[in-house]
Design a protein around this motif. Structure first.
Motif, short mmCIF file in Angstrom:
data_model
loop_
_atom_site.label_atom_id
_atom_site.label_comp_id
_atom_site.label_asym_id
_atom_site.label_seq_id
_atom_site.Cartn_x
_atom_site.Cartn_y
_atom_site.Cartn_z
N ILE A 129 6.79 1.06 -8.12
CA ILE A 129 5.54 0.54 -7.60
C ILE A 129 4.46 0.72 -8.65
O ILE A 129 4.30 1.81 -9.19
CB ILE A 129 5.12 1.28 -6.31
N PRO A 130 3.68 -0.32 -8.98
CA PRO A 130 2.60 -0.14 -9.96
C PRO A 130 1.64 0.94 -9.48
O PRO A 130 1.31 1.02 -8.30
CB PRO A 130 1.91 -1.52 -9.97
N PRO A 131 1.17 1.81 -10.38
CA PRO A 131 0.32 2.93 -9.97
C PRO A 131 -0.95 2.52 -9.25
O PRO A 131 -1.45 3.24 -8.40
CB PRO A 131 0.02 3.66 -11.28
N GLU A 132 -1.48 1.33 -9.58
CA GLU A 132 -2.69 0.88 -8.89
C GLU A 132 -2.40 0.48 -7.44
O GLU A 132 -3.33 0.29 -6.64
CB GLU A 132 -3.34 -0.30 -9.63
N ARG A 133 -1.12 0.40 -7.07
CA ARG A 133 -0.75 0.05 -5.70
C ARG A 133 -0.16 1.23 -4.93
O ARG A 133 0.19 1.10 -3.76
CB ARG A 133 0.26 -1.11 -5.72
N VAL A 134 -0.07 2.38 -5.59
CA VAL A 134 0.42 3.59 -4.91
C VAL A 134 -0.78 4.32 -4.29
O VAL A 134 -1.80 4.51 -4.96
CB VAL A 134 1.13 4.53 -5.91
N GLN A 186 -3.05 9.54 -2.32
CA GLN A 186 -2.45 10.80 -1.90
C GLN A 186 -1.05 11.00 -2.45
O GLN A 186 -0.51 12.11 -2.40
CB GLN A 186 -2.42 10.91 -0.36
N TYR A 187 -0.46 9.96 -3.03
CA TYR A 187 0.86 10.08 -3.64
C TYR A 187 0.82 9.91 -5.15
O TYR A 187 1.83 9.60 -5.77
CB TYR A 187 1.82 9.08 -3.00
N GLY A 188 -0.36 10.11 -5.73
CA GLY A 188 -0.47 10.12 -7.18
C GLY A 188 -1.02 8.85 -7.79
O GLY A 188 -1.26 8.80 -8.99
N GLY A 189 -1.23 7.80 -6.98
CA GLY A 189 -1.69 6.53 -7.52
C GLY A 189 -3.20 6.37 -7.49
O GLY A 189 -3.96 7.33 -7.38
N LEU A 190 -3.65 5.12 -7.58
CA LEU A 190 -5.07 4.81 -7.64
C LEU A 190 -5.56 4.01 -6.44
O LEU A 190 -6.74 3.70 -6.34
CB LEU A 190 -5.38 4.01 -8.92
N SER A 191 -4.66 3.67 -5.53
CA SER A 191 -5.03 2.84 -4.39
C SER A 191 -5.59 3.71 -3.26
O SER A 191 -4.95 4.65 -2.80
CB SER A 191 -3.81 2.06 -3.88
N VAL A 192 -6.80 3.38 -2.84
CA VAL A 192 -7.46 4.14 -1.79
C VAL A 192 -7.83 3.22 -0.65
O VAL A 192 -7.73 1.99 -0.75
CB VAL A 192 -8.72 4.85 -2.31
N ASP A 193 -8.26 3.81 0.45
CA ASP A 193 -8.70 3.03 1.61
C ASP A 193 -9.84 2.10 1.18
O ASP A 193 -10.75 2.52 0.45
CB ASP A 193 -9.18 3.96 2.71
N PRO A 194 -9.83 0.85 1.61
CA PRO A 194 -10.85 -0.11 1.17
C PRO A 194 -12.29 0.37 1.37
O PRO A 194 -13.17 0.08 0.57
CB PRO A 194 -10.56 -1.34 2.04
N CYS A 195 -12.53 1.15 2.42
CA CYS A 195 -13.89 1.60 2.67
C CYS A 195 -14.31 2.72 1.72
O CYS A 195 -15.49 3.05 1.63
CB CYS A 195 -14.05 2.06 4.12
#
Length: 510
Positions: free
Chosen positions: A378-383, A386-395
């Protein structure tokens, strides 16, 4: 053994601490998960800790490693990079003696990943015997449709043309109407090793179960949102599969556990919720022959409940039977993260009794390697963050970046300092974000003008980051003269660290 749908949470207390022991003789939860594929198991990631996962010790500083990125035009960087493009140019190094084994392991893993690609659903790609099996299964189903074997008595009517008045569908796909139906039938055939009669029996039983379970009404039933943090869909993997996360530790909440498994009625509702979740997820898949019709599963075993919980064990047993019998071949890959050492030890005992197909889809990763393992798929920007990636809740997200902005991930060797050097050839505002999974490093940012004898601007003073700090660091700088931005990460530990970063530039007037 059939490929399975999401199953219940694991039956062990999967905390990585040795002091909280569980009975290793009980059945493991590796075949269970709200979105897991029970029959698929493999070991591509060992969970035994090596020296890099043990106590942190300081090392003498090694030579600084630098990677360079060049900013030529802001418009170019604002475009989305191709998924496989790496914006960092790194010179290849000859493997050292101590790295040869690791290199061979990576090559072996790459070969394994290549061999585990999903089978084609294009009929022309099937072997002659498989094509014959598909044709025979379609004939059996057509005969069953003509005999109304899949219809209830009120539907057993024909129109004036003598054809079926009611269309029979499964997962929203009409049977025998187009090649999407072939894709579904291939799932049943593969679940039964292309034994036509066995596949037909499985399909017929599934059709009867769906009617008796009331699947069509279940889709729109309101079952509440209490379990939305236990199982959720988030983004896609590198192959386009939707990713389902199963967070078993949520059931450590006693109130939630009691509300979910407290009595027979609550456990029955839990089963309906899980089936509903899966049905809704499946109906979003693409059943065309070249489409994505499987789900990538991630099961987080951290702090999952223990086998001693009788109610959970009952729910698990009931759910597994239903799901393994009625949802074949819907999992592309099942990755278990935060896996305790004894979990893999138990798996090694049962692994010889499983088929190669069964072992081919499961991946295990220890807590120290969980993020690194996810990034392989999985691309890191989509992880999720909380599991080490960069994707956060939209708000809560940084408005400067979205999941469409690709990130670079790289490994920082133990005891080394890594510098990301971004050379800028225009006046602009550069914004970036950076994280090191688990931190325990010192990081900083500075700007160095190109002018000979010029000064250095300290943007972010070097700061020691700990796991308690914010997972992602954001920064920006207005570049009024040409030069380079240096993002420095100093790793003094004996552990490899995974660095993620991405940046973009905007006109200076913004």
């Amino acid at each position: 053994m059939a490929d399975n749908a999401p199953a219940p949470p694991p039956l062990y207390d999967n905390t990585p601490t040795i002091s909280e022991k569980e009975d290793p003789s009980a059945l493991p939860p590796e075949l269970a998960g709200p979105c897991s594929d029970q029959a698929q198991v493999t070991e591509e990631e060992g969970v035994a800790s090596d020296i890099a996962d043990k106590e942190e010790l300081p090392l003498p500083p090694d030579p600084v490693e630098t990677v360079t990125v060049t900013v030529m035009e802001s418009q170019l960087l604002q475009k989305e990079l191709p998924a496989q493009e790496n914006p960092v140019a790194v010179e290849a190094e000859e493997p050292k003696l101590g790295e040869e084994t690791e290199l061979k392991q990576k090559q072996k893993l790459g070969q394994a990943l290549q061999s585990l690609k999903e089978e084609s659903n294009n009929v022309s790609d099937l072997t002659e015997s498989d094509q014959k099996a598909l044709l025979e299964l379609k004939q059996l189903i057509e005969e069953a449709l003509n005999e109304f074997s899949f219809s209830s008595p009120p539907e057993k009517e024909k129109n004036l043309a003598g054809t079926l008045a009611v269309e029979v569908s499964i997962w929203g796909i009409p049977l025998l109407k187009d090649d999407r139906s072939d894709v579904i039938l291939l799932k049943f055939l593969r679940a039964r090793d292309f034994k036509v009669k066995d596949a037909f029996t499985m399909f017929k039983n599934t059709s009867h179960w769906r009617k008796s379970f009331g699947i069509d009404l279940l889709i729109d039933e309101d079952l509440g949102d209490d379990l939305e943090k236990v199982v959720f869909m988030h983004e896609h993997d590198k192959e386009g599969h939707p990713v389902c996360y199963n967070v078993y530790g949520e059931f450590q909440n006693k109130e939630l556990y009691e509300k979910t498994f407290g009595d027979d009625e609550k456990r029955a509702k839990f089963l309906r919720w899980r089936v509903q979740f899966l049905e809704k997820s499946i109906r979003k898949l693409d059943f065309s022959p070249g489409g994505v019709n499987t789900i990538f599963q991630v099961s987080d075993l951290k702090n999952s409940p223990g086998l001693g919980k009788h109610e959970l064990r009952q729910a698990t047993k009931q759910s597994l039977q239903v799901l393994q019998d009625n949802y074949p071949e819907f999992v592309a890959k099942q990755v278990f993260i935060n896996v305790p050492w004894w979990y893999l030890a138990f798996y090694s005992v049962i692994s010889p009794f499983l088929t190669q197909r069964t072992r081919s889809k499961f991946v295990f990763a220890s807590p120290a390697r969980s993020a690194e393992t996810l990034f392989k798929y999985i691309p890191p920007e989509r992880v999720p963050v909380q599991y080490g990636g960069l994707s956060v809740d939209p708000c809560d997200c940084n408005p400067e970046f979205t999941i469409s902005d690709p990130a670079t991930d790289m490994t920082i060797k133990p005891g080394t300092k890594q510098i990301v050097e971004i050379i800028i050839y225009e006046k602009c505002i550069i914004v970036w974000e950076l994280r090191v999974v688990g931190w325990e490093v010192t990081c900083g940012a500075e700007f160095v003008p190109s002018t000979e004898g010029g000064y250095t601007v300290i943007i972010n003073k070097a700061k020691k980051m700990t796991p308690a700090d914010e997972p992602v660091v954001h920064g920006s700088f207005a570049v009024s003269e040409l030069g380079k931005l240096l993002l420095t990460v100093d790793n003094p530990t004996l552990k490899k660290k995974k660095l993620l970063y991405r940046f973009k530039v905007k006109p200076l007037g913004d």
